[in-house]
Design a protein around this motif. Structure first.
Motif, PDB file in Angstrom:
ATOM      1  N   LEU A 102      57.706 -66.540 -11.799  1.00 41.37           N
ATOM      2  CA  LEU A 102      58.231 -67.783 -12.366  1.00 41.37           C
ATOM      3  C   LEU A 102      57.108 -68.765 -12.671  1.00 41.37           C
ATOM      4  N   ALA A 103      56.115 -68.793 -11.770  1.00 41.06           N
ATOM      5  CA  ALA A 103      54.987 -69.697 -12.008  1.00 41.06           C
ATOM      6  C   ALA A 103      54.211 -69.274 -13.244  1.00 41.06           C
ATOM      7  N   LYS A 104      54.038 -67.961 -13.449  1.00 43.37           N
ATOM      8  CA  LYS A 104      53.325 -67.473 -14.630  1.00 43.37           C
ATOM      9  C   LYS A 104      54.078 -67.823 -15.912  1.00 43.37           C
ATOM     10  N   MET A 105      55.414 -67.809 -15.824  1.00 46.37           N
ATOM     11  CA  MET A 105      56.201 -68.150 -17.012  1.00 46.37           C
ATOM     12  C   MET A 105      55.992 -69.606 -17.436  1.00 46.37           C
ATOM     13  N   GLU A 106      55.624 -70.457 -16.482  1.00 46.96           N
ATOM     14  CA  GLU A 106      55.428 -71.870 -16.789  1.00 46.96           C
ATOM     15  C   GLU A 106      54.021 -72.149 -17.303  1.00 46.96           C
ATOM     16  N   LEU A 107      53.128 -71.149 -17.198  1.00 44.11           N
ATOM     17  CA  LEU A 107      51.749 -71.345 -17.616  1.00 44.11           C
ATOM     18  C   LEU A 107      51.516 -70.696 -18.971  1.00 44.11           C
ATOM     19  N   THR A 108      50.582 -71.212 -19.695  1.00 46.41           N
ATOM     20  CA  THR A 108      50.235 -70.646 -21.000  1.00 46.41           C
ATOM     21  C   THR A 108      48.915 -69.903 -20.875  1.00 46.41           C
ATOM     22  N   PRO A 109      48.801 -68.741 -21.515  1.00 46.92           N
ATOM     23  CA  PRO A 109      47.551 -67.975 -21.419  1.00 46.92           C
ATOM     24  C   PRO A 109      46.386 -68.757 -22.013  1.00 46.92           C
ATOM     25  N   GLY A 110      45.217 -68.503 -21.438  1.00 51.58           N
ATOM     26  CA  GLY A 110      44.010 -69.141 -21.942  1.00 51.58           C
ATOM     27  C   GLY A 110      43.846 -70.552 -21.425  1.00 51.58           C
ATOM     28  N   GLY A 111      42.712 -71.137 -21.712  1.00 52.16           N
ATOM     29  CA  GLY A 111      42.447 -72.523 -21.332  1.00 52.16           C
ATOM     30  C   GLY A 111      42.383 -72.705 -19.833  1.00 52.16           C
ATOM     31  N   ASP A 112      42.924 -73.828 -19.364  1.00 48.68           N
ATOM     32  CA  ASP A 112      42.868 -74.153 -17.940  1.00 48.68           C
ATOM     33  C   ASP A 112      43.759 -73.257 -17.102  1.00 48.68           C
ATOM     34  N   HIS A 113      44.748 -72.635 -17.729  1.00 47.86           N
ATOM     35  CA  HIS A 113      45.687 -71.809 -16.958  1.00 47.86           C
ATOM     36  C   HIS A 113      45.210 -70.375 -16.762  1.00 47.86           C
ATOM     37  N   ALA A 114      44.118 -69.979 -17.391  1.00 45.90           N
ATOM     38  CA  ALA A 114      43.669 -68.579 -17.300  1.00 45.90           C
ATOM     39  C   ALA A 114      43.335 -68.198 -15.860  1.00 45.90           C
ATOM     40  N   LYS A 115      42.636 -69.096 -15.154  1.00 44.79           N
ATOM     41  CA  LYS A 115      42.261 -68.783 -13.775  1.00 44.79           C
ATOM     42  C   LYS A 115      43.489 -68.684 -12.891  1.00 44.79           C
ATOM     43  N   ALA A 116      44.451 -69.602 -13.091  1.00 43.43           N
ATOM     44  CA  ALA A 116      45.668 -69.578 -12.275  1.00 43.43           C
ATOM     45  C   ALA A 116      46.467 -68.299 -12.538  1.00 43.43           C
ATOM     46  N   ILE A 117      46.543 -67.906 -13.828  1.00 43.41           N
ATOM     47  CA  ILE A 117      47.267 -66.674 -14.148  1.00 43.41           C
ATOM     48  C   ILE A 117      46.572 -65.471 -13.516  1.00 43.41           C
TER      49      ILE A 117
END
Length: 652
Positions: A307-322
């Motif tokens: 669910l958390a991954k669905m809220e994040l967008t690939p690339g940018g600041d979210h790449a590390k979190a993904i």
């Protein structure tokens, strides 16, 4: 030349005057010799029968003792047959030419044996009826009867020895009378009598004494007792017969010892198998509960990570979190596989047998890891049977076995940080198919423990110790055999399985049915669907409600089956997703039964979410109802597929 003829020549050469006396004495000694020979032959026969009866009585007690430890179905019939043989031996003994006291002793032993037979049959009946107390009393009386029988046989042996001594005394007296007769005639007669006495003592009394001593040694248990054959006369023949009897008895005793050793080894093997089965059963009960409890938090971790991954967008600041979430999901998958192995080990389900081409099945598994093995300088050598044998097996389970064995060989070679080779061989042997994995790694440290659950020689965190245990259980389910050992280069594991029908291989390859598309809402209803989630884990309820919201379904969560029934009585829903094991008076199965009786339309829209699909597949309820299931820890895609499939069933 016989003893009687030698004696006649000796007496005739001494004096013609005593020819009549010498002839009479020669006749008398010949008669005594014949009597001695007959007596010894009779003694040999009675001794043989005594030994047979003694062994029979011992076997009688051994059978009864063995029956007390482990009941045998044919015990009563075996006991009757043994009693019948003992009765025949007693009858044969009484037909021999024996003395009054000896006959009375045999009669008493036979009467005691008859009482023992009746008591043993009574004990067998009591044992079959489960009368433990009466059996104990009967066995004690049986021991006393056998002690009395043994006492009678000891007395019988004493009578036989006394009879033999009487013969010796009689011969000595006869020799003395012969000497007196010769002395009364002439000096030559005296000389002849002395010579005759010396001959008699050397040729008759000596062999008799040797036979008596050897018989006494055998009676005390020395089966190596033998008598030297000096002359080929009657006593020489009797000596040869005695030696033959002693040799036969020694061989029989040695054969009995070998049989006892073989039986003891067989018993040890059976005890080892029972010990392993008991150990695996105990560990299975433990890991089944632990594995089931682990799947709930694993499902929560995986679900909220997705669910958390669905809220994040690939690339940018979210790449590390993904990336971190992907790593967490990978660790959850690792834990899921460990739990799946635990459940597979704990619940031995019946395999779905089909005819499987061995070469193709093994090759498919090897292909999965061949590239990775090549990058680590590990060579795969295929030595397949060109006849492409077929075995009767559950394809998925056997693929799991092949993969486990391949991984074990890979880990063993990799642990030495060098290049290596793994040989995989298949061949047909009669009505069986053999599959062998061999490697040039360090080999098994202890092959005997290779299949014990949780036994591993890998470093901490590198293995669970369940791989070979699972293989052992799967092969045993298939009626096969798996053996582990070492060869000159490393470790080797060999599997033997029954041959299958080659003609049915093509029949088993059928295309999978297409996944049904989700059905549209019936006319006249709102577009939003409603679902009920029943699970005693609050976090899992929240997770599934969130999953269903992503699918456009409004979901309500409750913690018990009873709350689910109250919700269904007051509300209309399109889908029910329930756990199987829940606290309270109503679990998942009881909830389904209530829905089937009170809301039959929803019975086809019922889904079970469980962390133990292996155990669910074994239950009669799940085989009978064929309710759709989703396994914890589930992914969003798998969960969504099951939901869409259930909702699509509205069209059928």
């Amino acid at each position: 030349m016989t003893i009687a003829r030698q004696f006649n020549i000796l007496v005739s050469s001494v004096s013609l005057l005593v020819l009549a006396v010498a002839a009479a004495l020669a006749y008398q000694f010949a008669n005594v010799s014949a009597q001695g020979t007959s007596l010894l032959e009779n003694l040999q026969r009675t001794s043989t029968l005594s030994q047979q009866l003694t062994r029979g009585n011992a076997e009688h007690l051994v059978q009864m003792q063995r029956q007390l430890v482990q009941r045998e179905p044919g015990f009563a019939e075996n006991l009757k047959e043994l009693n019948y043989r003992l009765g025949e031996r007693y009858t044969e003994y009484l037909k021999l030419d024996i003395g009054v006291q000896e006959r009375l002793t045999v009669e008493r032993a036979k009467a005691l044996q008859f009482d023992s037979n009746l008591l043993s049959m009574q004990a067998a009946s009591e044992l079959a009826a489960g009368k433990s107390a009466e059996v104990a009393v009967s066995v004690q009386r049986l021991y006393r009867l056998h002690d009395e029988i043994r006492t009678e046989f000891d007395q019988l042996s004493a009578l036989q020895l006394a009879k033999l001594r009487d013969v010796v005394v009689h011969l000595e007296r006869l020799g003395n009378r012969g000497l007196a007769a010769f002395f009364t005639l002439i000096g030559l007669t005296v000389v002849g009598a002395v010579v005759s006495t010396v001959v008699l003592r050397r040729r008759i009394l000596g062999p008799v004494s040797e036979l008596l001593a050897a018989s006494d040694r055998m009676r005390r248990g020395d089966l190596t007792a033998r008598v030297q054959v000096r002359v080929a006369d009657e006593f020489g023949q009797l000596t040869e017969g005695f030696n033959f009897m002693a040799e036969s008895l020694a061989e029989s005793y040695a054969g009995l010892e070998r049989k006892v050793e073989d039986r003891a080894k067989q018993l040890h093997d059976v005890q080892a198998k029972l010990s392993r089965a008991e150990k695996m059963s105990a560990v299975g009960l433990l890991v089944s509960g632990v594995a089931h409890e682990l799947n709930n938090p694993l499902a929560t971790i995986r679900g909220f990570a997705e669910l958390a991954k669905m809220e994040l967008t690939p690339g940018g600041d979210h790449a590390k979190a993904i990336g971190l979430l992907d790593e967490a999901d990978a660790q959850v998958e690792r834990c899921r596989k460990i739990v799946a192995n635990l459940l597979q080990f704990a619940r031995q389900q019946e395999p779905r047998l089909e005819a499987v081409g061995v070469n193709e099945m093994v090759d498919q598994v090897l292909s999965l890891r061949e590239y990775e093995l090549g990058t680590r300088n590990i060579t795969l050598v295929r030595e397949f049977d060109p006849s492409n044998p077929v075995m009767s097996a559950d394809r998925s389970k056997m693929q799991q076995v092949m993969l486990n064995l391949l991984n074990n060989a890979h880990d063993a070679i990799r642990g030495e940080d060098r290049a290596g080779t793994i040989w995989v061989r298949t061949r047909r042997i009669g009505t069986s198919v053999a599959i062998e994995f061999a490697d040039d790694g360090p080999g098994f440290r202890d092959p005997v423990k290779a299949f014990d659950p949780f036994y591993t020689t890998k470093d901490v965190g590198q293995g669970t110790g369940l791989g070979l245990s699972v293989c052992y259980g799967i092969v045993e389910e298939h009626g096969g055999e798996i053996l582990a050992g070492n060869w000159e280069k490393g470790a080797r594991v060999a599997i033997t399985l029954p041959v299958g029908d080659p003609d049915s291989v093509a029949k088993n390859a059928q295309p999978a049915p297409p996944s049904p598309e989700p059905a549209s809402r019936e006319p006249g209803t709102t577009s939003e669907r409603r679902a009920l989630v029943v699970d005693d884990e609050e976090m899992l309820v929240r997770l599934q409600v969130s999953y269903l919201a992503k699918l456009g379904i409004q979901a309500t969560g409750v913690a018990t089956g009873a709350e689910g029934i109250r919700h269904l009585e007051a509300n209309d829903v399109d889908l029910i997703i329930s756990d199987v094991r829940m606290p309270g008076p109503v679990d998942g199965i009881q909830l389904y039964e209530w829905v089937r009786l009170n809301r039959p339309r929803l019975a086809r829209r019922f889904v079970f979410a469980s962390g133990d699909l292996v155990g669910m597949n074994q239950g009669d309820f799940f085989q009978r109802t064929l309710v759709l299931r989703v396994e914890k820890p589930f992914r969003f895609a798998d969960y969504a597929d099951v939901v869409r499939q259930v909702l699509a069933s509205e069209r059928t």
